[in-house]
Design a protein around this motif. Structure first.
Motif, PDB file in Angstrom:
ATOM      1  N   PRO A  40      63.208 -46.682 -74.804  1.00 43.45           N
ATOM      2  CA  PRO A  40      64.171 -45.745 -75.372  1.00 43.45           C
ATOM      3  C   PRO A  40      64.167 -44.419 -74.621  1.00 43.45           C
ATOM      4  CG  PRO A  40      62.868 -46.791 -77.092  1.00 43.45           C
ATOM      5  CD  PRO A  40      62.242 -47.166 -75.788  1.00 43.45           C
ATOM      6  N   GLU A  41      65.320 -43.823 -74.504  1.00 41.70           N
ATOM      7  CA  GLU A  41      65.427 -42.551 -73.800  1.00 41.70           C
ATOM      8  C   GLU A  41      65.050 -41.368 -74.691  1.00 41.70           C
ATOM      9  OE1 GLU A  41      69.341 -42.300 -72.279  1.00 41.70           O
ATOM     10  OE2 GLU A  41      69.116 -44.000 -70.901  1.00 41.70           O
ATOM     11  N   THR A  42      64.844 -41.603 -75.962  1.00 45.91           N
ATOM     12  CA  THR A  42      64.523 -40.525 -76.885  1.00 45.91           C
ATOM     13  C   THR A  42      63.132 -40.710 -77.468  1.00 45.91           C
ATOM     14  OG1 THR A  42      65.141 -39.472 -78.967  1.00 45.91           O
ATOM     15  CG2 THR A  42      65.620 -41.809 -78.779  1.00 45.91           C
ATOM     16  N   ASP A  43      62.474 -39.617 -77.774  1.00 47.77           N
ATOM     17  CA  ASP A  43      61.181 -39.642 -78.433  1.00 47.77           C
ATOM     18  C   ASP A  43      61.310 -39.325 -79.922  1.00 47.77           C
ATOM     19  OD1 ASP A  43      59.766 -40.260 -76.141  1.00 47.77           O
ATOM     20  OD2 ASP A  43      59.652 -38.165 -75.520  1.00 47.77           O
ATOM     21  N   ASP A  44      62.499 -39.536 -80.490  1.00 47.71           N
ATOM     22  CA  ASP A  44      62.721 -39.230 -81.897  1.00 47.71           C
ATOM     23  C   ASP A  44      61.740 -39.992 -82.771  1.00 47.71           C
ATOM     24  OD1 ASP A  44      64.752 -37.596 -81.201  1.00 47.71           O
ATOM     25  OD2 ASP A  44      66.373 -38.980 -81.719  1.00 47.71           O
ATOM     26  N   THR A  45      61.302 -39.324 -83.838  1.00 50.66           N
ATOM     27  CA  THR A  45      60.394 -39.950 -84.792  1.00 50.66           C
ATOM     28  C   THR A  45      61.127 -41.040 -85.560  1.00 50.66           C
ATOM     29  OG1 THR A  45      59.172 -37.893 -85.012  1.00 50.66           O
ATOM     30  CG2 THR A  45      58.898 -39.510 -86.766  1.00 50.66           C
ATOM     31  N   LEU A  46      60.443 -42.173 -85.762  1.00 44.94           N
ATOM     32  CA  LEU A  46      61.029 -43.304 -86.473  1.00 44.94           C
ATOM     33  C   LEU A  46      60.631 -43.284 -87.933  1.00 44.94           C
ATOM     34  CD1 LEU A  46      60.210 -46.193 -83.957  1.00 44.94           C
ATOM     35  CD2 LEU A  46      62.417 -45.072 -84.271  1.00 44.94           C
ATOM     36  N   THR A  47      61.562 -43.632 -88.791  1.00 52.01           N
ATOM     37  CA  THR A  47      61.195 -43.963 -90.163  1.00 52.01           C
ATOM     38  C   THR A  47      60.883 -45.450 -90.212  1.00 52.01           C
ATOM     39  OG1 THR A  47      63.451 -44.480 -90.851  1.00 52.01           O
ATOM     40  CG2 THR A  47      62.744 -42.170 -91.030  1.00 52.01           C
ATOM     41  N   LEU A  48      60.088 -45.865 -91.188  1.00 56.52           N
ATOM     42  CA  LEU A  48      59.728 -47.269 -91.259  1.00 56.52           C
ATOM     43  C   LEU A  48      60.945 -48.145 -91.514  1.00 56.52           C
ATOM     44  CD1 LEU A  48      56.327 -47.209 -93.186  1.00 56.52           C
ATOM     45  CD2 LEU A  48      56.813 -46.888 -90.755  1.00 56.52           C
TER      46      LEU A  48
END
Length: 613
Positions: A40-48
Motif C-alpha cells: 500500500p502507498e499509505t501508512d494509514d492506521t487500519l481499523t479491524l
C-alpha cells in the motif's frame, strides 16, 4: 543452531577415510512470487473492520506468494510457504529463519551464533474504544526445517502508539517443541496505552543468521475484540496438502515433446487430496472434488460431486483425505509444439465457514525441456563433506532416448560458501540400484552460483553429442574439493528416486528421504525455464571502472563493507573489509573482468574491469 550430520560406520578403515560425512542442511527459500501483491502507498492506521468485519485482523498465510500480505504487514522478512509446516491446520505458514526477504543469509560468515533475524510487524491498528481484545496464533518449531536450540527463540512484542519501545509479552525457547504439530497461544491486549489508535505488534526470531537455520512456523494470527483467554479454537475448513503432480511415475515435470508423443500414457486419472475440518461436529457439510483444468486448448470444468457428509460430518479438528478423479482430457489438447503449462484449480463447496480462499488448491503443471522429481519446494540442502572428488547421484528413468544438454541445479548458501568449490556433471550406469561404470563426465568444471527464490541455474554441457538411450541411469555431480556443494533438497517428495553417494568405486544409499534439486535438460539450449526474472541488483558503486589499479567502493547505506572479489572462473582473488568510500589497489591482479560480492550475503554487487597499466 545445529547442523544435522550423519556419520556412516563403514566396514573398513579405508572406506571410512574415503567417504566421511553425508549432510543435509537447511535450504534456501523456494516458492514463486505472487505478482498481484502490491505494498500500500499509505501508512494509514487500519481499523479491524477494514480487514474483516467477521474476524478482525486475521491471516492464515494461505496464498500463493512468499511475501506477507502488505495489507496487513509492514515488512517482508518472513517466508510465506506451503512446505515447511508439518501437521498444518491450513496449507500456508509464515516461516522465520536466518534468511532475509530475498532468501539470502543475513550473514553467511556468522558461525555458531544466535541473534535477531526475521521480523513480522503488523501495520498500525486502531484499537480505541475496544474491550476484551486478544491476539491469538499457532506456532511450531522446525516442522520440515532445522530445529532451533535452546540458544534460539521466537518472541511476540507490542508497541503503544507514539512509543519507540517494544514490550515483550510472550516468547518460546528453542528445543521444547512442538515439532510436528501446532500449539495455540492467546495473549491479552489489555493495557490502556495499547487500546489506542496506532497500536502495532510484531513477531521476531533469534537464531543463526547464516542460512535457513533455527526455523519457526506460525499460522492463523487473529486479533479481535469480544474474546477471552479460552478462545483458542479456529473455525475454518482448509486444504492442508499441496496439489499433486498431474503426471505419472513421480514426474513433477517432463519435456514437452516426450509428453506430446502420448499424453494419455502420462496423465494421472486421480490425485490424493486432504483438508482439515477445523470446526465443531455436524456444523459443516461439503461437496468435494470440483476442479477446472485449462491451458493448451483445455477448458475442462467438473463440479464438486462427492458428498462429504457421510462419515465425515461429525469429525472435528481432524484431517480428511480422498482421491479426486480427473476425467481423461488428452483428446482435447491442442497441438503441442513447444513449452506449455496446464493449470488445475481444485475446490470444495458447501457450508460457508472461515476464510473462503482456503477452499481452493492450485497446480501449475509446466512442460519445458527437463525432467524433475522435486516439487520446487526445497526445505533442506544436501552435500558430502570432507571428501574431495565425492559424487552425489540421483536415479532417472528416461521414457525416450534423447541428447543431454545440461542440468538445472539449485544451490543453497547455508553457512559454507559452496562457490569456492567446483564440480563436474556425471552420468553412471544403473545396476539394480547401484551405480555402474561412468558413461559421461563433463570436461568442464562448473562453479556453483547462488540465486534468489525458486531460481534454478542452467549448467550447459560443452559436448553436444552425448546421447542417452531410453532406460534408467544415475546422474549428478562430482565435486572437486572436500567442502559440500549444498544442493537443494525437497523433503516432501520422497521415494520417487534413488539417491546414492560415493567415490566412484564405493557407493552408499543416502540416509535422507527426498529429492535432489537437479533437473537434467535435453535437446534444446537452456533458457532459464521455470526461473523468474531476477530482481535488479543492489549495486555498490565502483569507480573508476574500468581501472588500471585503484578503485573506490561506495554503498548508499554508508557502512562497513565485507567484500569478496572473484575471477570469471569463480576463484577468490581478494577478500576483506573496508568502510564505504575507501580506496583499494587491484594493481597486482591480471587484467580482465572480476565480480564483486558481498561476503556476508553472497550477493553480487558489481562487475570490475581491470585494464593493462
Amino acid at each position: 543452531m545445529r547442523l544435522t550430520v550423519l556419520l556412516f560406520v563403514l566396514l573398513s578403515t579405508t572406506l571410512f577415510a574415503q567417504i566421511r560425512e553425508e549432510l543435509d542442511a537447511p535450504m534456501q527459500r523456494f516458492m514463486p512470487v505472487d505478482d498481484h501483491w502490491h505494498v500500500p502507498e499509505t501508512d494509514d492506521t487500519l481499523t479491524l473492520s477494514d480487514i474483516s468485519s467477521r474476524f478482525g485482523f486475521i491471516d492464515d498465510f494461505y496464498y500463493y506468494s512468499h511475501i506477507p500480505d502488505p495489507g496487513l504487514w509492514e515488512d517482508r522478512d518472513v517466508f510465506i510457504n506451503h512446505t515447511y509446516g508439518v501437521g498444518v491446520p491450513s496449507l500456508g505458514v509464515a516461516t522465520f529463519d536466518g534468511l532475509d526477504a530475498n532468501g539470502f543469509p543475513y550473514d553467511i560468515t556468522a558461525g555458531l551464533v544466535s541473534r535477531e533475524c526475521d521480523r513480522l510487524t503488523s501495520r498500525h491498528l486502531d484499537l480505541s474504544g475496544m474491550s476484551d481484545v486478544y491476539l491469538s496464533f499457532l506456532y511450531q518449531e522446525a516442522g520440515n526445517g532445522e530445529r532451533p536450540s535452546n540458544m534460539d527463540s521466537l518472541r511476540l512484542q507490542f508497541q503503544a502508539p507514539g512509543d519507540t519501545i517494544w514490550s515483550s509479552v510472550w516468547n518460546a525457547i528453542g528445543g521444547a517443541g512442538p515439532f510436528e504439530s501446532f500449539k495455540g497461544v492467546v495473549v491479552p491486549v489489555d493495557r490502556p496505552e495499547w487500546l489506542q489508535k496506532g497500536f502495532r505488534f510484531r513477531f521476531t526470531n533469534f537464531g543463526n543468521p547464516s542460512g535457513a537455520f533455527d526455523v519457526w512456523n506460525i499460522d492463523y494470527v487473529i486479533l479481535n475484540e469480544g474474546r477471552d483467554s479460552t478462545d483458542t479454537l479456529i473455525s475454518d475448513v482448509a486444504y492442508v496438502r499441496q496439489h499433486e503432480t498431474l503426471i505419472r511415475n513421480g514426474f513433477e515435470s517432463m519435456p514437452w515433446w516426450v509428453y506430446a508423443n502420448n499424453p494419455g500414457s502420462y496423465n494421472r486419472t486421480s490425485v490424493e487430496q486432504a483438508y482439515m475440518r477445523n470446526v465443531a461436529p455436524g456444523s459443516v457439510t461439503l461437496l468435494l472434488s470440483g476442479y477446472t483444468l485449462t491451458g493448451q486448448g483445455l477448458n475442462e470444468a467438473v463440479g464438486a460431486n462427492i458428498n462429504d457428509g457421510a462419515g465425515h460430518d461429525q469429525l472435528s479438528y481432524q484431517k480428511v483425505t480422498w482421491n479426486q478423479n480427473i476425467a481423461a482430457f488428452d483428446n482435447n489438447l491442442s497441438a503441442i509444439n513447444g513449452p506449455f503449462t496446464l493449470t488445475m484449480n481444485s475446490y470444495f463447496s458447501g457450508t460457508n465457514v472461515g476464510l473462503r480462499r482456503s477452499d481452493t488448491l492450485n497446480r501449475e503443471q509446466f512442460f519445458g525441456n527437463y525432467y524433475a522429481f522435486d516439487d520446487g519446494s526445497a526445505e533442506r540442502a544436501y552435500g558430502i563433506a570432507n571428501q574431495a572428488g565425492a559424487i552425489s547421484l540421483t536415479s532417472i528413468e528416461l521414457p525416450e532416448g534423447d541428447t543431454l544438454k545440461g542440468m538445472y541445479i539449485y544451490f543453497q548458501p547455508a553457512s559454507v560458501d559452496s562457490r569456492n568449490n567446483a564440480f563436474q556433471i556425471v552420468v553412471h550406469e544403473y545396476n539394480n540400484g547401484v551405480p555402474g561404470a561412468a558413461i559421461y563426465e563433463s570436461d568442464s568444471m562448473y562453479v556453483p552460483r547462488f540465486s534468489e527464490h525458486n531460481q534454478f541455474i542452467p549448467f550447459q554441457l560443452e559436448d553436444d553429442a552425448f546421447f542417452m538411450p531410453a532406460g534408467t541411469y544415475f546422474i549428478g555431480t562430482k565435486q572437486r574439493d572436500a567442502a559440500k556443494l549444498n544442493i537443494g533438497f525437497d523433503v516432501n517428495n520422497s521415494g520417487v528416486t534413488e539417491i546414492v553417494y560415493g567415490d566412484g568405486t564405493n557407493w552408499f544409499p543416502s540416509a535422507f528421504q527426498g529429492s535432489l534439486m537437479m533437473r537434467p535438460y535435453f535437446r534444446f539450449e537452456a533458457p532459464e525455464i521455470s526461473v523468474k526474472k531476477e530482481k535488479k541488483m543492489h549495486r555498490w558503486k565502483v569507480y573508476p571502472n574500468p581501472t588500471s589499479d585503484r578503485i573506490r567502493i561506495e554503498d548508499d547505506l554508508q557502512r562497513e563493507l565485507s567484500y569478496v572479489i572473484r575471477d570469471m572462473q569463480g576463484r577468490d582473488v581478494l577478500r576483506g573489509e573496508l568502510f564505504s568510500g575507501s580506496d583499494m589497489s587491484l594493481g597486482h591482479l591480471a587484467p580482465g573482468t572480476y565480480l564483486l560480492f558481498d561476503q556476508k550475503t553472497g550477493q553480487l554487487r558489481n562487475k570490475i574491469i581491470l585494464m593493462t597499466q
